[in-house]
Write an enzyme that holds these catalytic residues in place. Structure first.
Site, short mmCIF file in Angstrom:
data_model
loop_
_atom_site.label_atom_id
_atom_site.label_comp_id
_atom_site.label_asym_id
_atom_site.label_seq_id
_atom_site.Cartn_x
_atom_site.Cartn_y
_atom_site.Cartn_z
N HIS B 65 3.03 37.99 44.31
CA HIS B 65 2.19 38.57 43.26
C HIS B 65 1.72 39.96 43.67
O HIS B 65 0.68 40.13 44.31
CB HIS B 65 0.99 37.65 43.03
CG HIS B 65 0.29 37.90 41.75
ND1 HIS B 65 -0.22 36.90 40.98
CD2 HIS B 65 -0.01 39.05 41.09
CE1 HIS B 65 -0.80 37.40 39.90
NE2 HIS B 65 -0.69 38.72 39.95
N HIS B 67 1.32 44.11 42.25
CA HIS B 67 1.42 45.10 41.17
C HIS B 67 1.81 46.44 41.80
O HIS B 67 1.03 47.02 42.55
CB HIS B 67 0.10 45.22 40.41
CG HIS B 67 -0.27 43.96 39.68
ND1 HIS B 67 0.22 43.66 38.43
CD2 HIS B 67 -1.06 42.92 40.05
CE1 HIS B 67 -0.27 42.48 38.04
NE2 HIS B 67 -1.04 42.01 39.01
N ASP B 159 1.64 37.99 33.72
CA ASP B 159 0.41 38.16 34.50
C ASP B 159 -0.46 39.30 33.99
O ASP B 159 0.02 40.38 33.67
CB ASP B 159 0.72 38.40 35.97
CG ASP B 159 -0.57 38.55 36.77
OD1 ASP B 159 -1.33 37.60 36.81
OD2 ASP B 159 -0.81 39.66 37.28
N HIS B 186 -0.65 33.04 34.36
CA HIS B 186 -2.00 33.60 34.56
C HIS B 186 -2.90 32.76 33.67
O HIS B 186 -2.96 32.96 32.46
CB HIS B 186 -2.01 35.08 34.17
CG HIS B 186 -3.36 35.72 34.15
ND1 HIS B 186 -3.70 36.76 34.98
CD2 HIS B 186 -4.45 35.49 33.39
CE1 HIS B 186 -4.95 37.14 34.73
NE2 HIS B 186 -5.43 36.38 33.76
N ASP B 312 -2.01 39.46 44.85
CA ASP B 312 -2.47 40.09 43.59
C ASP B 312 -2.91 41.53 43.86
O ASP B 312 -3.90 42.02 43.30
CB ASP B 312 -3.59 39.29 42.92
CG ASP B 312 -3.75 39.68 41.44
OD1 ASP B 312 -2.96 40.51 40.94
OD2 ASP B 312 -4.67 39.14 40.80
N HIS B 316 -5.69 50.65 41.68
CA HIS B 316 -6.26 51.39 40.54
C HIS B 316 -6.69 52.77 41.01
O HIS B 316 -7.15 52.93 42.14
CB HIS B 316 -7.47 50.65 39.96
CG HIS B 316 -7.09 49.43 39.17
ND1 HIS B 316 -6.40 49.50 37.98
CD2 HIS B 316 -7.28 48.12 39.43
CE1 HIS B 316 -6.19 48.26 37.52
NE2 HIS B 316 -6.71 47.40 38.38
#
Lengths: 200, 438, 313
Positions: B65, B67, B159, B186, B312, B316
């Site tokens: 998982h 991003h 997700d 999710h 996860d 950002h």
């Protein structure tokens, strides 16, 4: 606020009887100077000026046979050293019913030192009305003025060093009457701007 | 592209294999060629020797998982920068989530991400395919095309969004059976979490932040395990965060449902008490829960109810976090701190040993993702995907030294002990001492 | 020392008492012909309002002006500034202008907290209402009003009725009144009480009539009509019947009991006109007292070299 820790080396310069006598004398001087008490208003400066003003009012009232208006004038918000210390709680400002317009206001404080308190008191007074005149009564004048201010009535002139502390005790707040003079107390007593009440 | 030349032979001396026996380990042509006393004897002349005394050797970590934000938000992360972060964190394979822009819902997008991963060459990047078109939750994406693409997608997930439509979820679960795939859900009931800002409970009541109740996760997991059981499909549950979820999973596994689950390092380590700071670095979805939940997911991971630790990793940009809580984006970076944080939660507490950590962070995730050559035992003949871990030195997490493009870690200044110091991908050193080797 | 006032929970009993006592003295200034003190001369107070709230803004403005502070009103409401970026940029702007205090109203819970701890700005932050979190000066003016009518707060029974879930007024009041020793009961339909309310330092109940027995203070909270559409309650009529304060319910209160409302009121919803206009209602007084209390807060935070609050008395 009473700095009792300094009293172990403090010396008593006025005892309770001396204080009583001084106040009685001041009461008579106020009457004499103003030819009676017709337009006199006594305003004590918190904290110890307030009971002193009340006692003066009682004595004057006894002589004159009628009550003299008495109140209190808190000067905290008008101090020029506000920004030099943490903000603190306020004392009470309480004017007698008749107010102060056209009155002879007698400011009452315990110790006269730099004169900054009285300067602040004059500012505070001007927000409350327009007295005919303003006079000043203090129990102790210890000198070291920083402003062109003098007292009209003085209980005791007390020459001091700026490194000494002068402590006024009043029975209403402290349980007994006395004026004490303490030994050198470090930096805060060396700054005559910090005059207020018994902690100077 | 990369690895066109074979890496040099490497002799790793004195590593503690899975935290147990201390042994030498010889890597030749990207494969573990010898272990133990044989290793030093088999060494050729141009062999590089690594002193690994005191270090723990684990199979390269596998993240289910991650991003990586590319395409679309390259300001926050790219496949290359995320791969570097992964390598530094001890990972040799990551699953790149589908919520990019454009969404990874076609063979074209997943192949693009796969190629970017190959070009970066720091870890195996396996794209996750979206379950529904554009993560819209209404129409199935072309799952078959993604599975058959060069990226060989096996994990499908919306997700960031829940496949909340029960019928659509059922169809997806059924459809991926033909692809040997898995739907990674999710679990978040959307109506129960509208505008939700943090875990619903005592802390949210005080802070005046809209609550994200545990039941919104648990109700979807309950529905999905029943659906998976009903249609005989494989289900994976993303980032399990509540005690109730663990109970439901335990019950489902007991009934023989083919369900697996993951938990993040932050849900093993942090609680909603941190939200009292209103510091958006603690804003994440699902939200940080209570200590009771943390204890339950730790126990669930220890007893195998939860199969895997997954990061996860959610980078950002500064703008998306340097603001008031409600305006902040959800998520935290995690690749570079995953092992240290997970070890603090599980190893330091005695809940798992290093063999157990290898199982939860490498073996089982690789199996769930159907990855060949990852999550393998440290045996002769296996691909040399491994990480050396320093477990004896306290260090403080420094966001500025991270390889990720983003700095939104909640662990700045936190003291940890386990730290990956060298990562090998098929024998090639991809990271050492906190820096990626490109 | 606490330079900021972000939450009623920041206030110790000594702090709260000092604020209320100071407000008492300052209230007398408002009765004088010259309603002004020189105390904050040369200090700049910025009213930073990301939400419309004319009454709170003018109350802070009057308070700051009576203390001779320079007041800058910064209305930042609008769709484009609801982004966090803007809060930061606005804060940096205010810092560049030399704001000594920022009074902030923001729709996001915790925004004042963020401002105070971000390092963006050096001045004192005063929370004038943040999202559904807190409104500490409202709680202080409510306590001040209670003290004036009931002389003491400790041991008094205060019933707070209405939309507690979305109410920053309720949160601050519960915290402050607990500090001051009052017994608080929150009354609302279960849908309008937050999950976790059981851990607050107060009681809660779903039954208004039972809770009113023995109450010294009844505080009605504003209920927004749109809550009805989100199924928090079935209809305005049912809400009023079960949780509204009408003349009948009021008549059962003790003689000394007072009725409060933070405003603005929804007459006919949570409170009837007969109650709002009755002698028991101290709602207009709350507004008046707001200025004195805010003067006290600004004075104690800004008047000296350091805040007078949060010391270890």
């Amino acid at each position: 606020m009473v700095r009792s820790e300094s009293s172990h080396e403090a010396r008593e310069v006025l005892d309770a009887d001396d204080v009583q006598r001084a106040l009685t004398r001041i009461a008579h001087e106020v009457l004499e100077r103003n030819k009676g008490a017709q337009s006199v208003v006594l305003l004590g400066i918190p904290s110890r000026g307030v009971p002193l003003a009340q006692r003066l009012a009682t004595r004057i009232g006894e002589v004159e046979g009628r009550a003299v208006p008495v109140g209190s004038l808190d000067i905290t918000m008008f101090r020029d050293d506000l920004r030099m210390r943490p903000a603190r709680g306020l004392g009470r400002t309480e004017l007698p019913d008749g107010g102060i317009d056209d009155a002879v206001v007698v400011l009452v404080d315990d110790v006269l030192y730099s004169g900054r308190t009285i300067r602040a008191a004059l500012d505070a007074l001007s927000e409350l009305g327009r007295p005919q005149s303003v006079q000043l009564a203090v129990l102790v004048d210890r000198g070291h003025r920083q402003f062109p201010i003098r007292a009209d009535y003085v209980g005791k002139n007390l020459p001091t060093s700026t490194r000494e502390t002068v402590q006024v005790l009043v029975s209403e707040l402290d349980g007994s009457d006395a004026v004490l003079i303490g030994g050198t107390e470090g930096d805060d007593s060396a700054d005559p701007s910090g005059e207020q009440g018994g902690s100077v | 592209m990369t690895n066109t030349t074979s890496p040099a032979d490497v002799l790793i001396k004195g590593a503690s294999l899975l935290g147990a026996e201390v042994s030498d380990l010889l890597i030749v042509d990207g494969v573990i060629a010898a272990i133990g006393a044989d290793a030093a004897r088999a060494t050729g002349s141009d062999c590089q020797t690594v002193d690994a005394y005191g270090l723990v050797a684990l199979p390269g970590l596998v993240d289910l998982h991650t991003h990586l934000r590319e395409p679309g938000r390259e300001d926050a992360e790219t496949v290359a920068s995320g791969s570097a972060a992964a390598a530094v964190g001890g990972f040799t394979a990551v699953h790149a989530m589908a919520n990019t822009d454009p969404v990874a819902d076609t063979a074209g997008v997943v192949e693009q991400v796969w190629h970017l991963g190959r070009r970066a060459g720091l870890c195996d990047v396996h794209p996750v395919g979206a379950v529904t078109l554009g993560l819209g939750g209404t129409e199935l994406a072309e799952l078959g095309a993604m599975a058959e693409s060069a990226a060989r997608v096996r994990v499908f997930s919306d997700d960031g969004k829940c496949v909340s439509d029960a019928v659509l979820m059922r169809r997806a679960l059924e459809y991926v059976k033909a692809l040997d795939g898995v739907v990674a859900q999710h679990a978040q009931e959307p109506r129960l979490t509208e505008g939700a800002q943090m875990n619903e409970g005592a802390v949210s009541a005080v802070l005046g932040l809209r609550g994200w109740p545990a039941v919104a996760e648990e109700s979807i997991i309950a529905r999905d395990v029943l659906l998976a059981g009903h249609v005989g499909s494989r289900l994976h549950v993303c980032h399990v965060s509540t005690a109730g979820s663990v109970e439901i999973l335990r019950w489902a596994k007991g009934r023989g449902v083919d369900v697996t689950a993951e938990v993040t390092p932050h849900h093993l380590f942090l609680t909603d008490e941190h939200v009292r700071t209103y510091d958006p670095r603690f804003k994440v979805n699902p939200p940080l829960r209570t200590q009771e939940d943390v204890d339950a997911v730790r126990r669930g991971l220890a007893d195998g109810t939860i199969d895997a630790i997954a990061t996860d990793h959610a980078p950002h940009s500064i703008e998306d976090k340097d603001c008031e809580w409600a305006a902040a984006a959800m998520g935290m970076v995690g690749l570079e701190t995953a092992l240290g944080v997970a070890a603090a939660a599980m190893v330091d507490t005695g809940l798992l040993d290093w063999a157990g950590m290898a199982d939860r962070m490498s073996v089982r995730p690789a199996r769930i993702g159907r990855l060949d050559g990852q999550g393998r035992p440290l045996n002769v003949g296996e691909p040399a995907n491994l990480v050396l871990v320093d477990t004896g030195t306290r260090y403080s997490v420094d966001p500025q030294s991270m390889q990720s493009r983003s700095r939104n870690t909640p662990y700045a200044g936190v003291e940890l002990t386990a730290r990956p110091v060298a990562t090998y991908l098929r024998g090639r050193l991809t990271a050492s001492e906190g820096s990626a080797r490109r | 020392m606490t330079r900021h006032l972000l939450s009623a929970a920041d206030l110790s009993l000594d702090d709260a008492t000092l604020i209320l006592d100071t407000a008492d003295e300052l209230a007398r200034v408002s009765d004088r012909p010259v309603k002004k003190l020189p105390t904050l001369r040369g200090r700049t107070v910025v009213n930073l309002f990301f939400e419309d709230s004319t009454r709170t803004r003018i109350s802070f403005e009057a308070a700051a002006k009576r203390l001779s502070a320079d007041v800058i009103n910064f209305s930042a409401k609008g769709s484009s500034v609801s982004k966090g970026e803007s809060l930061k940029d606005t804060a940096l702007t205010l810092e560049a202008m030399g704001a000594d205090a920022v009074v902030i109203r923001h729709p996001a819970s915790g925004a004042p907290h963020t401002l105070a701890h971000s390092g963006w700005i050096g001045g004192s932050i005063v929370n004038a209402g943040d999202g559904t979190h807190e409104h500490p000066t409202q709680a202080l003016l409510d306590a001040f009003t209670m003290r004036r009518h009931l002389s003491t707060i400790s041991g008094r029974k205060v019933v707070i009725v209405g939309d507690v879930l979305h109410s920053r007024v309720a949160r601050s009041n519960v915290l402050l009144l607990a500090t001051l020793g009052a017994e608080v009961t929150l009354v609302a339909p279960p849908t309008l009480l937050p999950v976790g309310v059981g851990q607050w330092p107060c009681e809660h109940s779903y039954d208004l009539d039972a809770s009113l027995v023995g109450a010294d203070v009844v505080m009605m909270l504003r209920v927004q009509r749109e809550r009805m559409n989100a199924a928090f309650f079935p209809s305005v009529r049912e809400y009023s019947r079960r949780y509204g304060l009408d003349a009948d319910r009021m008549s059962r209160l003790a003689d000394h009991a007072i009725v409060m409302h933070p405003g603005p009121m929804n007459r006919g919803l949570e409170i009837t006109a007969a109650v709002a206009d009755s002698d028991r209602a101290v709602i207009i007084e709350q507004v008046t007292n707001g200025v004195s209390v805010r003067m006290a807060v600004l004075y104690l935070l800004l008047g000296g070299s350091d805040s007078a609050l949060g010391g270890d008395q």
